[in-house]
Scaffold this motif. Structure first.
Motif, PDB file in Angstrom:
ATOM      1  N   SER A  99     -19.188  17.199  -2.922  1.00  0.00           N
ATOM      2  CA  SER A  99     -17.811  17.385  -3.384  1.00  0.00           C
ATOM      3  C   SER A  99     -17.020  18.283  -2.434  1.00  0.00           C
ATOM      4  CB  SER A  99     -17.798  17.990  -4.773  1.00  0.00           C
ATOM      5  OG  SER A  99     -18.355  19.273  -4.709  1.00  0.00           O
ATOM      6  N   GLU A 277      -8.872  19.904  -7.458  1.00  0.00           N
ATOM      7  CA  GLU A 277      -9.207  20.416  -8.798  1.00  0.00           C
ATOM      8  C   GLU A 277     -10.713  20.493  -9.006  1.00  0.00           C
ATOM      9  OE1 GLU A 277      -7.104  18.179 -11.721  1.00  0.00           O
ATOM     10  OE2 GLU A 277      -5.153  18.861 -10.955  1.00  0.00           O
ATOM     11  N   THR A 278     -11.433  19.655  -8.262  1.00  0.00           N
ATOM     12  CA  THR A 278     -12.898  19.644  -8.418  1.00  0.00           C
ATOM     13  C   THR A 278     -13.552  20.894  -7.812  1.00  0.00           C
ATOM     14  OG1 THR A 278     -12.889  18.297  -6.443  1.00  0.00           O
ATOM     15  CG2 THR A 278     -13.256  17.149  -8.533  1.00  0.00           C
ATOM     16  N   THR A 279     -12.813  21.598  -6.972  1.00  0.00           N
ATOM     17  CA  THR A 279     -13.386  22.805  -6.357  1.00  0.00           C
ATOM     18  C   THR A 279     -13.281  23.976  -7.331  1.00  0.00           C
ATOM     19  OG1 THR A 279     -12.544  21.999  -4.255  1.00  0.00           O
ATOM     20  CG2 THR A 279     -13.355  24.252  -4.296  1.00  0.00           C
ATOM     21  N   ASP A 280     -14.437  24.494  -7.695  1.00  0.00           N
ATOM     22  CA  ASP A 280     -14.450  25.632  -8.621  1.00  0.00           C
ATOM     23  C   ASP A 280     -14.491  26.925  -7.798  1.00  0.00           C
ATOM     24  OD1 ASP A 280     -14.717  27.410 -10.635  1.00  0.00           O
ATOM     25  OD2 ASP A 280     -16.699  26.728 -11.320  1.00  0.00           O
ATOM     26  N   LEU A 281     -13.427  27.690  -7.892  1.00  0.00           N
ATOM     27  CA  LEU A 281     -13.369  28.926  -7.102  1.00  0.00           C
ATOM     28  C   LEU A 281     -13.763  30.150  -7.917  1.00  0.00           C
ATOM     29  CD1 LEU A 281     -10.011  28.364  -5.119  1.00  0.00           C
ATOM     30  CD2 LEU A 281     -12.345  28.019  -4.305  1.00  0.00           C
ATOM     31  N   ASN A 282     -14.084  29.928  -9.196  1.00  0.00           N
ATOM     32  CA  ASN A 282     -14.360  31.085 -10.064  1.00  0.00           C
ATOM     33  C   ASN A 282     -15.598  31.861  -9.656  1.00  0.00           C
ATOM     34  OD1 ASN A 282     -12.137  30.701 -11.645  1.00  0.00           O
ATOM     35  ND2 ASN A 282     -13.179  29.142 -12.894  1.00  0.00           N
ATOM     36  N   ASP A 283     -16.515  31.169  -8.993  1.00  0.00           N
ATOM     37  CA  ASP A 283     -17.772  31.818  -8.612  1.00  0.00           C
ATOM     38  C   ASP A 283     -17.612  32.798  -7.460  1.00  0.00           C
ATOM     39  OD1 ASP A 283     -19.187  30.567 -10.453  1.00  0.00           O
ATOM     40  OD2 ASP A 283     -20.115  29.079  -9.129  1.00  0.00           O
ATOM     41  N   TYR A 284     -16.487  32.710  -6.765  1.00  0.00           N
ATOM     42  CA  TYR A 284     -16.364  33.475  -5.523  1.00  0.00           C
ATOM     43  C   TYR A 284     -15.567  34.762  -5.717  1.00  0.00           C
ATOM     44  CZ  TYR A 284     -17.890  29.041  -3.611  1.00  0.00           C
ATOM     45  OH  TYR A 284     -18.604  27.906  -3.355  1.00  0.00           O
ATOM     46  N   ARG A 306      -2.504  26.995  -4.982  1.00  0.00           N
ATOM     47  CA  ARG A 306      -3.388  26.782  -6.139  1.00  0.00           C
ATOM     48  C   ARG A 306      -3.098  27.813  -7.234  1.00  0.00           C
ATOM     49  NH1 ARG A 306      -9.295  24.709  -6.513  1.00  0.00           N
ATOM     50  NH2 ARG A 306      -9.853  25.417  -8.575  1.00  0.00           N
ATOM     51  N   GLU A 310      -1.833  26.942 -10.998  1.00  0.00           N
ATOM     52  CA  GLU A 310      -2.618  27.324 -12.184  1.00  0.00           C
ATOM     53  C   GLU A 310      -1.795  28.161 -13.155  1.00  0.00           C
ATOM     54  OE1 GLU A 310      -7.102  27.289 -10.217  1.00  0.00           O
ATOM     55  OE2 GLU A 310      -6.099  29.190 -10.520  1.00  0.00           O
TER      56      GLU A 310
END
Ligand code: ATP
Length: 666
Positions: A99, A277-284, A306, A310
């Motif tokens: 992805s 939208e498929t990229t989850d940035l919350n982990d970083y 972004r 949001e």
């Protein structure tokens, strides 16, 4: 057991005590020595009898070392011998995240303890070998008690392979280690001088406990734990991947930072990934780019757009209050110009940048929102430099000859200098007296008070006194330059605007009006070598602005949309607009007088001139904007500076070092 462990506050020096004795500290000697507080440390290291104390906040990581000490009869004997040690073992896992990118690598590090003479870690046969070897340099001091006390002063740790290590050793002994551990051993309780010494602890468990305590403390600091990295393999000298493999990855591993690495395959990929939208940035915790200003621009635009999406903010509107992203950004320089890194770190050194990232040092920087003048559309966000005319033409030319590498800028610059082309236009600016001027002697550095005040003010409501005065300037310009940061780089000693601030909510606008080639050359020399202040020339005008608008003056029959002059006189920029041609009399003498003339008479006026003078026809065409090294084809723009919109991993500019290089002329 650990009787007293006192890594007090973030600002205190590390003093770790075992049985009331200091036992182990660790820091990056080679690079942190750049920090002002540690300049003395470097001197201390040269003297065997002195101790090194460092701030806990300067520590990157803790490693555990237990040692067998060989005693030397000779006084002050130095030797390099391998000792048994405990070390970090790295686990590298190859993960293909379709992805995101086909070349995505995840690394992780764990601490383990192993006793070895020399530790070489080759985590996976499938991976290119990543080695961590540990070398010790022992400064063996005279024993001071009957029981044979001894002292182990320095342990050096290298994360380089054998050859590199030897090379470094031979080139400079003081720069041989990239990591240094000080471990003090030998205890002589009867000796008053030995207050700082400790009993040697061979027990791994004890040292593990100490290291664990330090690590717990370090983890409580606001430092990144997981990063998303973008590498531009084609930026600058195409060394992005090499810089990552050789310099960045080992330090991330040492510091136990997990990273997801994406090597871009085409321009704009980083921005696309960040906007998907498929990229989850919350982990970083942060996003780092290894590349130049253009690559940073991609990441900046991706993250900012972004964030606005949001938060349902209409970022197309120039007056929208933008939301600050939660993610911090970072740059490891691997480009051609690297102006943002120069302005925020003081120099261009990948290792210095990654250490700031690892230590979580951040500063807040301004961002300019560049909008289309007529259509109220966001063109892009910029964090460093914009140039119309000379620099616009240069970047347009240099893109055509990209194969020349970094030399392309010089070649294109010379070509455009010889052309010496003027562009007509009208610039509208907002001035606020308290913002000062680019000519004021007030360098921006670490803990800059101007930026700190601007940050506080931008969060408060502006009072009536703060409302800016707006003026309009018409003329023919060789160049119109806007500097959000000084623009210092390898081609310019102090930059285009040496006193520009990274977080004052303003850009320094520099207008270069009509002058001879020789005069312009003198100006360019002053920017490059600082032979004199770039603002001393009478054809240079400079303003510190929060907002500006530019409209090119071109013939009204021009086919391209949006560049017709009658649109620009129908200005709705600010209600309280004052028209002002000051300083430009000579420049506008042969300018067509377009104020309050009817559209038809204006047209015929232009056409008359067009027929009679070919040179003037050239004047009436437009250039492009050079925006952070990228081309913006639309010349009619509106720029608004958003104060401290981005938190950037950087230590700040060390003004002391800058001044030590020579005086900045006012
Ligand atoms: N894989 C890629 N192939 C081609 N272009 C890329 C790739 N990845 C990124 N780019 C683009 O390359 C452009 C230039 O990159 P970068 O800024 O890193 O180097 P530079 O132009 O040499 O340095 P500087 O901007 O500091 O002068 C950027 O605009 C970026 O969008």
């Amino acid at each position: 057991m650990v009787s007293k462990l006192q890594p007090k506050t973030e600002n205190c020096f590390v003093s770790l005590y075992v049985n009331n004795k200091r036992c182990l500290v660790m820091y990056n000697r080679e690079y942190l020595a750049f920090e002002p507080e540690l300049t003395t440390t470097k001197t201390l290291l040269a003297n065997n009898n002195d101790r090194v104390t460092i701030k806990l906040s300067d520590m990157m990581a803790v490693w555990i070392c237990s040692c067998r000490i060989r005693r030397h009869k000779q006084r002050s004997h130095r030797s390099s011998i391998p000792l048994s040690c405990n070390c970090i073992e790295n686990e590298l896992k190859l993960q293909t995240q379709s992805s995101l990118s086909s070349s995505s690598i995840t690394t992780s590090s764990t601490m383990v303890t192993k006793n070895r003479h020399e530790s070489m870690i080759n985590p996976s046969k499938k991976q290119p070998p990543f080695m961590v070897r540990i070398y010790y340099t022992i400064y063996d001091l005279p024993s001071r008690n009957k029981n044979g006390g001894f002292r182990l002063e320095l342990l050096t740790l290298s994360t380089h392979d054998d050859d590199q290590h030897r090379q470094r050793q031979s080139s400079s002994s003081s720069a041989s280690a990239s990591m240094t551990i000080q471990s003090i051993s030998s205890n002589n309780n009867n000796n008053d001088d030995d207050d700082d010494d400790i009993a040697i602890h061979r027990e791994t468990q004890l040292l593990t406990e100490i290291a664990y305590s330090i690590r717990t403390k370090l983890e409580s600091f606001d430092r990144p734990k997981r990063l998303l990295l973008f590498i531009n393999p084609y930026g600058g000298n195409k060394k992005g991947i090499q810089i990552f493999e050789n310099k960045i990855k080992p330090i991330l591993n040492i510091s136990c930072i997990r990273s997801n690495v994406i090597i871009t395959e085409h321009a704009n990929q980083a921005k696309e990934i960040l906007l998907a939208e498929t990229t989850d940035l919350n982990d970083y915790d942060g996003i780092i780019c290894i590349g130049g200003d253009g690559m940073f621009g991609e990441v900046l635009n991706g993250v900012l757009i972004r964030t606005q999406r949001e938060n349902q903010i209409n970022y197309g509107n120039i007056d929208a209050m933008l939301k600050k992203p939660a993610l911090k950004l970072g740059i490891v320089p691997a480009g051609s110009t690297d102006a943002v890194v120069y302005a925020t770190c003081g120099h261009k050194d990948p290792i210095h940048s990654i250490i700031s990232i690892v230590l979580g040092r951040t500063i807040n920087i301004d961002v300019g929102a560049v909008h289309n003048r007529d259509e109220e559309q966001l063109i892009r966000y910029t964090a460093s430099f914009m140039g119309y005319g000379f620099f616009g033409d240069t970047i347009r030319e240099s893109e055509r000859i990209r194969w020349m590498g970094t030399k392309r800028y010089d070649w294109a610059g010379v070509k455009k200098f010889l052309k010496h082309r003027l562009y007509s236009g009208e610039i509208k600016i907002c001035l606020e007296p308290n913002d000062g001027s680019p000519k004021d002697y007030n360098p921006c550095g670490i803990n800059c008070s101007t930026c700190q005040q601007a940050g506080i003010k931008s969060r408060e409501t502006l009072s009536a006194d703060d409302s800016p005065a707006c003026i309009s300037i018409r003329g023919r310009f060789l160049a119109i330059n806007s500097a959000i940061v000084s623009g210092r780089c390898h081609m310019s000693k102090y930059g285009m605007s040496p006193m520009a601030h990274v977080g004052n909510g303003c850009a320094d606008l520099i207008l270069v009006s009509k002058c001879s080639r020789f005069q312009y050359l003198r100006y360019l020399f002053s920017v490059a070598f600082h032979t004199k202040s770039p603002f001393e020339f009478d054809f240079i005008d400079s303003y510190r602005v929060r907002e500006f608008e530019f409209n090119p003056i071109v013939e009204p029959t021009h086919k391209r949309k949006g560049y017709m002059f009658e649109k620009s006189i129908d200005c709705d920029f600010f209600d309280t607009f004052e028209e002002c041609d000051y300083g430009y009399e000579s420049a506008i003498n042969d300018e067509i007088n377009i104020d309050r003339v009817s559209k038809n008479s204006y047209k015929s006026n232009i056409q008359r001139q067009k027929q009679s003078n070919r040179k003037k026809r050239c004047i009436l065409s437009s250039s492009v904007w050079n925006c952070d090294g990228e081309i913006v084809n639309d010349p009619a723009i509106h720029v608004k500076i958003h104060c401290q919109l981005i938190e950037l991993y950087a230590p700040g500019f060390d003004v002391g070092r800058l001044l030590a290089n020579g005086n900045i002329r006012q």
